[in-house]
Design a protein around this motif. Structure first.
Motif, PDB file in Angstrom:
ATOM      1  N   VAL A  45       0.867  -1.178   0.000  1.00 30.46           N
ATOM      2  CA  VAL A  45       0.000   0.000   0.000  1.00 30.46           C
ATOM      3  C   VAL A  45       0.902   1.226   0.000  1.00 30.46           C
ATOM      4  O   VAL A  45       1.852   1.308   0.794  1.00 30.46           O
ATOM      5  N   LEU A  46       0.621   2.160  -0.869  1.00 38.51           N
ATOM      6  CA  LEU A  46       1.395   3.400  -0.947  1.00 38.51           C
ATOM      7  C   LEU A  46       0.661   4.498  -0.190  1.00 38.51           C
ATOM      8  O   LEU A  46      -0.519   4.745  -0.434  1.00 38.51           O
ATOM      9  N   VAL A  47       1.364   5.161   0.720  1.00 40.52           N
ATOM     10  CA  VAL A  47       0.800   6.258   1.511  1.00 40.52           C
ATOM     11  C   VAL A  47       1.574   7.522   1.175  1.00 40.52           C
ATOM     12  O   VAL A  47       2.804   7.555   1.310  1.00 40.52           O
ATOM     13  N   GLY A  48       0.875   8.544   0.728  1.00 42.59           N
ATOM     14  CA  GLY A  48       1.545   9.775   0.352  1.00 42.59           C
ATOM     15  C   GLY A  48       0.940  10.982   1.029  1.00 42.59           C
ATOM     16  O   GLY A  48      -0.286  11.117   1.101  1.00 42.59           O
ATOM     17  N   HIS A  49       1.802  11.865   1.526  1.00 41.04           N
ATOM     18  CA  HIS A  49       1.350  13.126   2.116  1.00 41.04           C
ATOM     19  C   HIS A  49       1.622  14.250   1.127  1.00 41.04           C
ATOM     20  O   HIS A  49       2.673  14.311   0.496  1.00 41.04           O
ATOM     21  N   SER A  50       0.645  15.133   0.956  1.00 43.48           N
ATOM     22  CA  SER A  50       0.795  16.329   0.144  1.00 43.48           C
ATOM     23  C   SER A  50       1.172  15.946  -1.294  1.00 43.48           C
ATOM     24  O   SER A  50       0.518  15.099  -1.905  1.00 43.48           O
ATOM     25  N   MET A  51       2.245  16.536  -1.827  1.00 42.68           N
ATOM     26  CA  MET A  51       2.652  16.260  -3.196  1.00 42.68           C
ATOM     27  C   MET A  51       3.011  14.795  -3.404  1.00 42.68           C
ATOM     28  O   MET A  51       2.912  14.266  -4.523  1.00 42.68           O
ATOM     29  N   GLY A  52       3.415  14.114  -2.330  1.00 38.99           N
ATOM     30  CA  GLY A  52       3.737  12.696  -2.453  1.00 38.99           C
ATOM     31  C   GLY A  52       2.574  11.882  -2.974  1.00 38.99           C
ATOM     32  O   GLY A  52       2.767  10.873  -3.670  1.00 38.99           O
ATOM     33  N   GLY A  53       1.348  12.303  -2.662  1.00 42.93           N
ATOM     34  CA  GLY A  53       0.186  11.606  -3.196  1.00 42.93           C
ATOM     35  C   GLY A  53       0.068  11.739  -4.703  1.00 42.93           C
ATOM     36  O   GLY A  53      -0.400  10.811  -5.383  1.00 42.93           O
ATOM     37  N   LEU A  54       0.484  12.880  -5.248  1.00 46.31           N
ATOM     38  CA  LEU A  54       0.455  13.061  -6.709  1.00 46.31           C
ATOM     39  C   LEU A  54       1.529  12.208  -7.378  1.00 46.31           C
ATOM     40  O   LEU A  54       1.306  11.666  -8.471  1.00 46.31           O
ATOM     41  N   VAL A  55       2.681  12.078  -6.728  1.00 46.49           N
ATOM     42  CA  VAL A  55       3.718  11.183  -7.249  1.00 46.49           C
ATOM     43  C   VAL A  55       3.170   9.760  -7.321  1.00 46.49           C
ATOM     44  O   VAL A  55       3.354   9.051  -8.318  1.00 46.49           O
ATOM     45  N   ILE A  56       2.465   9.343  -6.270  1.00 51.56           N
ATOM     46  CA  ILE A  56       1.887   8.000  -6.237  1.00 51.56           C
ATOM     47  C   ILE A  56       0.856   7.823  -7.342  1.00 51.56           C
ATOM     48  O   ILE A  56       0.866   6.815  -8.066  1.00 51.56           O
ATOM     49  N   ARG A  57      -0.059   8.783  -7.476  1.00 57.50           N
ATOM     50  CA  ARG A  57      -1.095   8.662  -8.511  1.00 57.50           C
ATOM     51  C   ARG A  57      -0.478   8.572  -9.899  1.00 57.50           C
ATOM     52  O   ARG A  57      -0.923   7.778 -10.744  1.00 57.50           O
TER      53      ARG A  57
END
Length: 227
Positions: A45-57
């Motif tokens: 499972v990938l968990v991203g905060h802030s811009m990290g979520g856009l990297v994941i998407r």
């Protein structure tokens, strides 16, 4: 403050570090290049905060699980994605790129010494351009289909429950939405405070219990599917 909680619950964790000033798609490419470092048999499972979520998407939809085309990278499959404070529709704060760059350099320089030219060494600010609402990056990302096999959980902060339009002070509540994903879970917290304490004596940041609940639910579903 999330990592110790994950460890106590029996989860293995990896942290992906990347230059926060480069283009978001470049960071997703860097994640793709590092993907083989993760054991292939992991239910991840990938968990991203802030811009990290856009990297994941961007990574999931363009590299690992693109819709209707073969994956561009092999390795562990993504079992779910959790986005915390992610500006999926952009952030107006990104328009203030000069201020944000100075702020980033000041924070980094508290230990190593502040330099007004530090931003030039750090990069060109491409990520902040990508974060502007309506940017070419966001238009392409939000138009790209999301794989139905990868569930998404979205968590966002609001500074005041009575005025959710203010969001967490950086990301507006309306910017959290992703087409086809569940409604965001809102917690009373600042952008950083949803995951990080200011003082060790502070209570647990409010996004963490929701993240753990999603992980437990998805882990239970995965266990049942392997029986």
């Amino acid at each position: 403050d999330l990592v110790p909680v994950l460890g106590a619950a029996g989860f293995d964790t990896w942290e992906f570090l990347y230059p926060n000033d480069q283009g978001i798609d470049i960071s997703a490419d860097l994640l793709a290049a590092s993907w083989s470092d993760i054991p292939v048999d992991q239910r991840l499972v990938l968990v991203g905060h802030s811009m990290g979520g856009l990297v994941i998407r961007d990574f999931v939809s363009r590299w690992r699980h693109p819709v209707a085309v073969p994956p561009r990278v092999a390795g562990a499959s993504v079992q779910g994605v959790i986005l915390a404070g992610t500006p999926n529709q952009g952030s107006d704060w990104a328009r203030l790129r000069v201020w944000l760059e100075l702020r980033d350099q000041w924070a980094a320089g508290r230990q190593s010494g502040f330099s007004p030219l530090g931003g030039l060494r750090d990069g060109t600010g491409a990520a902040k351009i990508d974060l502007v609402p309506g940017s070419a990056f966001l238009e392409q990302l939000n138009a790209r289909p999301w794989p139905v096999t990868v569930p998404i959980g979205i968590i966002g902060g609001v500074l005041l429950e009575s005025t959710p339009i203010l969001g967490d002070g950086v990301v507006a509540a309306e910017s959290l939405a992703v087409s086809g994903a569940p409604e965001p879970i809102l917690v009373t917290a600042s952008h950083r405070g949803m995951l990080a304490r200011v003082f060790a004596s502070d209570p647990e940041p409010p996004a963490i219990p929701h993240i753990m609940a999603l992980l437990d639910a998805w882990r239970g579903q995965a266990s049942r599917s392997f029986q």
